[in-house]
Enzyme design. Structure first.
Site, PDB file in Angstrom:
ATOM      1  N   GLY A  47       6.232  56.870 -72.608  1.00 39.75           N
ATOM      2  CA  GLY A  47       6.177  57.037 -74.048  1.00 39.75           C
ATOM      3  C   GLY A  47       7.531  56.693 -74.625  1.00 39.75           C
ATOM      4  O   GLY A  47       8.552  56.737 -73.917  1.00 39.75           O
ATOM      5  N   HIS A 135       5.895  65.428 -76.777  1.00 43.58           N
ATOM      6  CA  HIS A 135       7.270  64.987 -76.536  1.00 43.58           C
ATOM      7  C   HIS A 135       7.667  63.912 -77.561  1.00 43.58           C
ATOM      8  O   HIS A 135       8.754  63.968 -78.153  1.00 43.58           O
ATOM      9  CB  HIS A 135       7.377  64.457 -75.100  1.00 43.58           C
ATOM     10  CG  HIS A 135       8.728  63.965 -74.714  1.00 43.58           C
ATOM     11  ND1 HIS A 135       9.497  64.584 -73.757  1.00 43.58           N
ATOM     12  CD2 HIS A 135       9.450  62.892 -75.142  1.00 43.58           C
ATOM     13  CE1 HIS A 135      10.647  63.921 -73.631  1.00 43.58           C
ATOM     14  NE2 HIS A 135      10.635  62.893 -74.451  1.00 43.58           N
TER      15      HIS A 135
HETATM   16 NI    NI Z   1      11.960  61.331 -74.845  1.00 40.70          NI
END
Ligand code: NI
Length: 183
Positions: A47, A135
Site C-alpha cells: 500500500g 494504515h
Molecule cells: Ni505506511
C-alpha cells in the site's frame, strides 16, 4: 510512469492532513496515481498513500490481498469500523524503513471511495485488506503507525522483529502476524 522518492518519518508532509482531490482526476493527478502504483511495486510494498511521495492529497493505492493482484487506486477514501473487534498485527511502513510494530486495528471496516474517473466504489474488508486500508487512510490524516502502538515495546527493528511475535500471545493466542507488509 516514474518512480517517486518516498518520504521518511521526520519529513513534515507525513504529519499533515492531506487535501481532498477533485474528481475526475486531472492528468497530473492520474500521473501521481500511476506513479504511486509503480513506486509501491518497486519498493515493494502492499500500500502507499500520496503523502509518502510528497503529495498532500487524499489518494491511496492498496493491494487487497497478499497475492500481488492488481492494486486498487482509491480517491478520497473513508472508513467506518464494523463492530467493536480489534486485532493486533505486525506492520511496517515504507516511510519507516527497517522497523516493524504490533498495531491494533479494527478487524472489519466498511470503505467508500472513488476511482480516478469519479465512479463511487465501496465494500467491506477484514483481515489483511482492512489493516492495509486503515494504515493508508491514517497516512492521509498525518498519522504514522507508531502513534497507534499500545506500548513502545511493540516496536522493533526488522532484525529483532521476531521477538514481537512472542508479544502477540498476551493479546490474542491465535493471531497470525503474517508476513512483513510494508505500506
Ligand atoms: Ni505506511
Amino acid at each position: 510512469m516514474t518512480l517517486r522518492k518516498i518520504a521518511v518519518m521526520g519529513q513534515p508532509v507525513l504529519w499533515r492532513r492531506a487535501a481532498p482531490m477533485t474528481l475526475p482526476l486531472d492528468d497530473a493527478a492520474r500521473r501521481l496515481a500511476d506513479d504511486m502504483v509503480e513506486t509501491m511495486r518497486d519498493a515493494p510494498g502492499v500500500g502507499l498513500a500520496a503523502p509518502q511521495v510528497y503529495a498532500s492529497a487524499r489518494v491511496i493505492v492498496v493491494q487487497p490481498s497478499r497475492d500481488r493482484d492488481a492494486p486498487m487506486v482509491l480517491v478520497n477514501p473513508v472508513l467506518e469500523p464494523l463492530g467493536d473487534a480489534v486485532e493486533i498485527g505486525l506492520e511496517g511502513c515504507l516511510s519507516i524503513p527497517d522497523w516493524q510494530g504490533l498495531v491494533p486495528r479494527w478487524a472489519r471496516v466498511r470503505w467508500r471511495a472513488h476511482d480516478p474517473d469519479g465512479t463511487p466504489l465501496d465494500g467491506e474488508a477484514d483481515g489483511f485488506f482492512a489493516r492495509v486500508l486503515q494504515h493508508e487512510v491514517d497516512h492521509l490524516d498525518g498519522v504514522l503507525y507508531p502513534m497507534r502502538l499500545r506500548d513502545p515495546r511493540d516496536l522493533a527493528t526488522t532484525r529483532e522483529a521476531h521477538h514481537l511475535v512472542a508479544r502477540l500471545d498476551p493479546y490474542r493466542a491465535d493471531n497470525d502476524p503474517g508476513e512483513d507488509h510494508r505500506s
